[in-house]
Design a protein around this motif. Structure first.
Motif, mmCIF file in Angstrom:
data_model
loop_
_atom_site.group_PDB
_atom_site.id
_atom_site.type_symbol
_atom_site.label_atom_id
_atom_site.label_comp_id
_atom_site.label_asym_id
_atom_site.label_seq_id
_atom_site.Cartn_x
_atom_site.Cartn_y
_atom_site.Cartn_z
ATOM 1 N N ALA A 70 1.675 -1.308 -7.717
ATOM 2 C CA ALA A 70 1.151 -1.082 -6.374
ATOM 3 C C ALA A 70 1.473 0.302 -5.825
ATOM 4 O O ALA A 70 2.393 0.991 -6.268
ATOM 5 N N SER A 71 0.669 0.660 -4.832
ATOM 6 C CA SER A 71 0.858 1.857 -4.017
ATOM 7 C C SER A 71 0.134 1.588 -2.699
ATOM 8 O O SER A 71 -0.428 0.507 -2.501
ATOM 9 N N PHE A 72 0.125 2.549 -1.814
ATOM 10 C CA PHE A 72 -0.510 2.318 -0.520
ATOM 11 C C PHE A 72 -2.007 2.028 -0.633
ATOM 12 O O PHE A 72 -2.562 1.284 0.174
ATOM 13 N N VAL A 73 -2.662 2.611 -1.628
ATOM 14 C CA VAL A 73 -4.123 2.455 -1.713
ATOM 15 C C VAL A 73 -4.550 1.030 -2.038
ATOM 16 O O VAL A 73 -5.709 0.659 -1.841
ATOM 17 N N VAL A 74 -3.618 0.213 -2.535
ATOM 18 C CA VAL A 74 -3.926 -1.195 -2.827
ATOM 19 C C VAL A 74 -2.934 -2.127 -2.131
ATOM 20 O O VAL A 74 -2.736 -3.264 -2.554
ATOM 21 N N ALA A 75 -2.331 -1.666 -1.052
ATOM 22 C CA ALA A 75 -1.244 -2.414 -0.409
ATOM 23 C C ALA A 75 -1.694 -3.781 0.090
ATOM 24 O O ALA A 75 -1.060 -4.806 -0.184
ATOM 25 N N GLU A 76 -2.776 -3.827 0.852
ATOM 26 C CA GLU A 76 -3.197 -5.099 1.440
ATOM 27 C C GLU A 76 -3.654 -6.084 0.372
ATOM 28 O O GLU A 76 -3.350 -7.278 0.447
ATOM 29 N N ALA A 77 -4.372 -5.606 -0.618
ATOM 30 C CA ALA A 77 -4.804 -6.483 -1.704
ATOM 31 C C ALA A 77 -3.608 -7.059 -2.447
ATOM 32 O O ALA A 77 -3.593 -8.240 -2.827
ATOM 33 N N THR A 78 -2.582 -6.240 -2.645
ATOM 34 C CA THR A 78 -1.359 -6.714 -3.301
ATOM 35 C C THR A 78 -0.680 -7.779 -2.454
ATOM 36 O O THR A 78 -0.245 -8.820 -2.966
ATOM 37 N N ALA A 79 -0.574 -7.534 -1.159
ATOM 38 C CA ALA A 79 0.047 -8.503 -0.254
ATOM 39 C C ALA A 79 -0.731 -9.817 -0.246
ATOM 40 O O ALA A 79 -0.136 -10.900 -0.252
ATOM 41 N N ARG A 80 -2.042 -9.731 -0.227
ATOM 42 C CA ARG A 80 -2.860 -10.941 -0.217
ATOM 43 C C ARG A 80 -2.692 -11.733 -1.516
ATOM 44 O O ARG A 80 -2.647 -12.965 -1.499
#
Length: 233
Positions: A114-124
């Motif tokens: 992960a990184s910021f560019v995929v943060a929300e998708a990772t959290a979901r």
């Protein structure tokens, strides 16, 4: 969710669920590679392994940290990755911290990069998985890289469903040692847009899942359907 934040050298056993964070730049670059059409990314253990894989598969795209080198197609820069057409291709990635962190937790039941560019998708994805205990691997600077820790902490909060203002986390990342070194040209193999690209929040609607495939650690994009109405990878 119980979140634990550890450096690579602090890992003493394989966690159940691991989120390996490298903001500047491995897993920002990986996300851009998927956005440019890559089918998968093989995380190499060494430069020699990356070159050996490239030799066996000449159509694969090999990249590394630092300056360009014979045998490698490009370097670990999101600004440069934007110009590649990777439709259906395999990328081989070897970096100083990110790929090392992912390989360190390869025995975990779920490994997300992960990184910021995929943060929300990772959290979901973490919420969907109903993960009770999650180990966030802060890859940079022996676990002290504030851009990675800030991103890990932000994802951890979002994974609980908490409304969290990203501004402070992005500010910390933007003021980190890594950001300064990239901006000042201390590191080689840098595009002028790299820092800005690494600080783009939720640029992409997919998470990145790493699994062992025939002894190789392979990273793939995993669409998170509820994230946005954008087309999934």
């Amino acid at each position: 969710m119980n979140a634990h934040f550890l450096g690579i050298t602090d890992l003493v056993e394989a966690p159940s669920v691991a989120v390996v964070v490298d903001v500047m730049r491995a897993f920002t670059v990986a996300a851009w590679a998927f956005a440019q059409g890559a089918e998968k990314i093989v995380l190499a253990e060494s430069l020699d392994e990356a070159l050996a894989l490239k030799t066996r598969h000449p159509d694969w795209v090999a990249l590394k940290d630092g300056p360009s080198a014979p045998g490698f197609d490009t370097v670990n820069s999101p600004g440069l990755m934007r110009s590649f057409d990777l439709g259906g291709r395999t990328v081989v990635q070897k970096t100083t911290a990110g790929t090392v962190g992912a390989l360190a937790v390869k025995e975990a039941s779920l490994v997300l990069c992960a990184s910021f560019v995929v943060a929300e998708a990772t959290a979901r994805l973490l919420r969907t998985n109903k993960s009770d205990n999650v180990t966030f691997v802060v890859t940079g600077e022996d676990g002290r890289a504030d851009e990675d820790l800030a991103c890990a902490q932000y994802i951890a909060r979002r994974a609980t469903g908490a409304g969290t203002d990203a501004a402070e986390f992005l500010r910390r990342a933007g003021q980190s040692r890594a950001a300064a070194e990239l901006a000042e040209g201390v590191r080689q193999g840098v595009h002028p847009d790299d820092v800005a690209l690494c600080l783009e929040l939720d640029r992409f609607p997919f998470a990145m899942v790493a699994t062992l495939e025939d002894s190789l650690m392979v990273l793939r994009a995993s669409a998170v359907s509820s994230l946005t109405d954008e087309a999934s990878i």
